[in-house]
Design a protein around this motif. Structure first.
Motif, PDB file in Angstrom:
ATOM      1  N   TYR A  66     -29.217  15.349 -25.445  1.00 36.70           N
ATOM      2  CA  TYR A  66     -29.272  14.170 -24.603  1.00 36.70           C
ATOM      3  C   TYR A  66     -30.517  13.353 -24.924  1.00 36.70           C
ATOM      4  N   CYS A  67     -30.446  12.135 -24.511  1.00 37.60           N
ATOM      5  CA  CYS A  67     -31.569  11.213 -24.686  1.00 37.60           C
ATOM      6  C   CYS A  67     -32.064  10.839 -23.291  1.00 37.60           C
ATOM      7  N   ARG A  68     -33.333  11.116 -23.030  1.00 43.86           N
ATOM      8  CA  ARG A  68     -33.912  10.754 -21.731  1.00 43.86           C
ATOM      9  C   ARG A  68     -34.523   9.368 -21.840  1.00 43.86           C
ATOM     10  N   PHE A  69     -34.387   8.585 -20.780  1.00 45.37           N
ATOM     11  CA  PHE A  69     -34.975   7.250 -20.760  1.00 45.37           C
ATOM     12  C   PHE A  69     -35.285   6.843 -19.334  1.00 45.37           C
ATOM     13  N   TRP A  70     -36.056   5.775 -19.207  1.00 43.10           N
ATOM     14  CA  TRP A  70     -36.470   5.246 -17.916  1.00 43.10           C
ATOM     15  C   TRP A  70     -35.855   3.861 -17.742  1.00 43.10           C
ATOM     16  N   VAL A  71     -35.328   3.601 -16.550  1.00 41.74           N
ATOM     17  CA  VAL A  71     -34.688   2.338 -16.243  1.00 41.74           C
ATOM     18  C   VAL A  71     -35.540   1.584 -15.220  1.00 41.74           C
ATOM     19  N   PRO A  72     -35.877   0.306 -15.510  1.00 38.24           N
ATOM     20  CA  PRO A  72     -36.675  -0.461 -14.548  1.00 38.24           C
ATOM     21  C   PRO A  72     -35.904  -0.720 -13.251  1.00 38.24           C
ATOM     22  N   PRO A  73     -36.616  -0.984 -12.179  1.00 39.55           N
ATOM     23  CA  PRO A  73     -35.952  -1.177 -10.879  1.00 39.55           C
ATOM     24  C   PRO A  73     -34.953  -2.339 -10.867  1.00 39.55           C
ATOM     25  N   ARG A 101     -34.299  -3.527 -20.021  1.00 43.23           N
ATOM     26  CA  ARG A 101     -33.636  -2.540 -20.874  1.00 43.23           C
ATOM     27  C   ARG A 101     -34.205  -1.170 -20.571  1.00 43.23           C
ATOM     28  N   PRO A 102     -33.528  -0.117 -20.985  1.00 45.85           N
ATOM     29  CA  PRO A 102     -34.083   1.238 -20.831  1.00 45.85           C
ATOM     30  C   PRO A 102     -35.258   1.455 -21.789  1.00 45.85           C
ATOM     31  N   PHE A 103     -36.225   2.249 -21.370  1.00 45.64           N
ATOM     32  CA  PHE A 103     -37.406   2.569 -22.180  1.00 45.64           C
ATOM     33  C   PHE A 103     -37.506   4.082 -22.358  1.00 45.64           C
ATOM     34  N   SER A 104     -37.998   4.501 -23.502  1.00 52.08           N
ATOM     35  CA  SER A 104     -38.276   5.928 -23.690  1.00 52.08           C
ATOM     36  C   SER A 104     -39.724   6.199 -23.294  1.00 52.08           C
ATOM     37  N   MET A 105     -40.011   7.423 -22.928  1.00 44.86           N
ATOM     38  CA  MET A 105     -41.370   7.794 -22.558  1.00 44.86           C
ATOM     39  C   MET A 105     -42.309   7.636 -23.748  1.00 44.86           C
ATOM     40  N   THR A 106     -41.789   7.836 -24.948  1.00 43.18           N
ATOM     41  CA  THR A 106     -42.610   7.689 -26.148  1.00 43.18           C
ATOM     42  C   THR A 106     -43.174   6.279 -26.258  1.00 43.18           C
ATOM     43  N   GLU A 107     -42.380   5.281 -25.883  1.00 42.90           N
ATOM     44  CA  GLU A 107     -42.867   3.901 -25.906  1.00 42.90           C
ATOM     45  C   GLU A 107     -44.063   3.738 -24.968  1.00 42.90           C
ATOM     46  N   PHE A 108     -43.918   4.273 -23.756  1.00 41.89           N
ATOM     47  CA  PHE A 108     -45.000   4.167 -22.782  1.00 41.89           C
ATOM     48  C   PHE A 108     -46.252   4.899 -23.257  1.00 41.89           C
ATOM     49  N   GLU A 109     -46.065   6.091 -23.793  1.00 46.33           N
ATOM     50  CA  GLU A 109     -47.204   6.885 -24.267  1.00 46.33           C
ATOM     51  C   GLU A 109     -47.947   6.158 -25.379  1.00 46.33           C
ATOM     52  N   ARG A 110     -47.213   5.555 -26.280  1.00 43.91           N
ATOM     53  CA  ARG A 110     -47.828   4.844 -27.399  1.00 43.91           C
ATOM     54  C   ARG A 110     -48.639   3.640 -26.908  1.00 43.91           C
ATOM     55  N   LEU A 164     -43.326   2.942  -8.781  1.00 45.29           N
ATOM     56  CA  LEU A 164     -42.916   1.550  -8.966  1.00 45.29           C
ATOM     57  C   LEU A 164     -41.405   1.359  -8.892  1.00 45.29           C
ATOM     58  N   GLY A 165     -40.665   2.431  -8.627  1.00 49.73           N
ATOM     59  CA  GLY A 165     -39.225   2.314  -8.434  1.00 49.73           C
ATOM     60  C   GLY A 165     -38.379   2.533  -9.677  1.00 49.73           C
ATOM     61  N   TRP A 166     -38.986   2.981 -10.764  1.00 50.37           N
ATOM     62  CA  TRP A 166     -38.225   3.267 -11.977  1.00 50.37           C
ATOM     63  C   TRP A 166     -37.391   4.523 -11.756  1.00 50.37           C
ATOM     64  N   GLN A 167     -36.313   4.653 -12.541  1.00 54.16           N
ATOM     65  CA  GLN A 167     -35.434   5.818 -12.431  1.00 54.16           C
ATOM     66  C   GLN A 167     -35.327   6.514 -13.782  1.00 54.16           C
ATOM     67  N   ARG A 168     -35.280   7.851 -13.725  1.00 56.03           N
ATOM     68  CA  ARG A 168     -35.054   8.649 -14.935  1.00 56.03           C
ATOM     69  C   ARG A 168     -33.558   8.809 -15.132  1.00 56.03           C
ATOM     70  N   LYS A 169     -33.124   8.617 -16.354  1.00 57.09           N
ATOM     71  CA  LYS A 169     -31.704   8.771 -16.675  1.00 57.09           C
ATOM     72  C   LYS A 169     -31.581   9.596 -17.950  1.00 57.09           C
ATOM     73  N   ARG A 170     -30.364  10.108 -18.179  1.00 54.12           N
ATOM     74  CA  ARG A 170     -30.067  10.851 -19.407  1.00 54.12           C
ATOM     75  C   ARG A 170     -28.754  10.351 -19.973  1.00 54.12           C
ATOM     76  N   ARG A 171     -28.712  10.276 -21.277  1.00 52.98           N
ATOM     77  CA  ARG A 171     -27.486   9.905 -21.968  1.00 52.98           C
ATOM     78  C   ARG A 171     -26.998  11.145 -22.705  1.00 52.98           C
ATOM     79  N   TRP A 172     -25.880  11.684 -22.262  1.00 54.10           N
ATOM     80  CA  TRP A 172     -25.347  12.915 -22.835  1.00 54.10           C
ATOM     81  C   TRP A 172     -24.469  12.604 -24.031  1.00 54.10           C
TER      82      TRP A 172
END
Length: 90
Positions: free
Chosen positions: A79-86, A40-49, A65-73
């Motif tokens: 927008y909501c920024r999130f990270w998508v696993p490879p 699933r997509p992850f937010s940076m806040t989850e990782f930071e916590r 590690l091959g993750w991609q940054r995405k935005r949901r407009w």
């Protein structure tokens, strides 16, 4: 310059001898998640916590590690920024 950096790394290891590098911490945490929670997509806040550090230190690891940054407009322009696993690669 590299001798100075090596000295700083040795000093950091002396202060935090039992703490693994951030990439290992991330991989251990991510690997411990159930498969349904990993894909699933992850937010940076989850990782930071979870990792207890700032996103500016986490994002280079994710990119390596091959993750991609995405935005949901949205229609409001926010927008909501999130990270998508490879594995997803959305």
């Amino acid at each position: 310059m590299s001798a100075y950096i090596k000295q700083l790394n040795r000093m950091a290891e002396a202060i935090l001898p039992g703490k693994p590098p951030l990439q290992q911490q991330f991989q251990a945490w991510y690997g411990s998640l159930p498969e349904i929670a990993r894909l699933r997509p992850f937010s940076m806040t989850e990782f930071e916590r979870v990792l207890g550090t700032q996103g500016k230190y986490i994002s280079p690891i994710l990119l390596d590690l091959g993750w991609q940054r995405k935005r949901r407009w949205s229609s409001r322009g926010q927008y909501c920024r999130f990270w998508v696993p490879p594995q997803l690669g959305c």
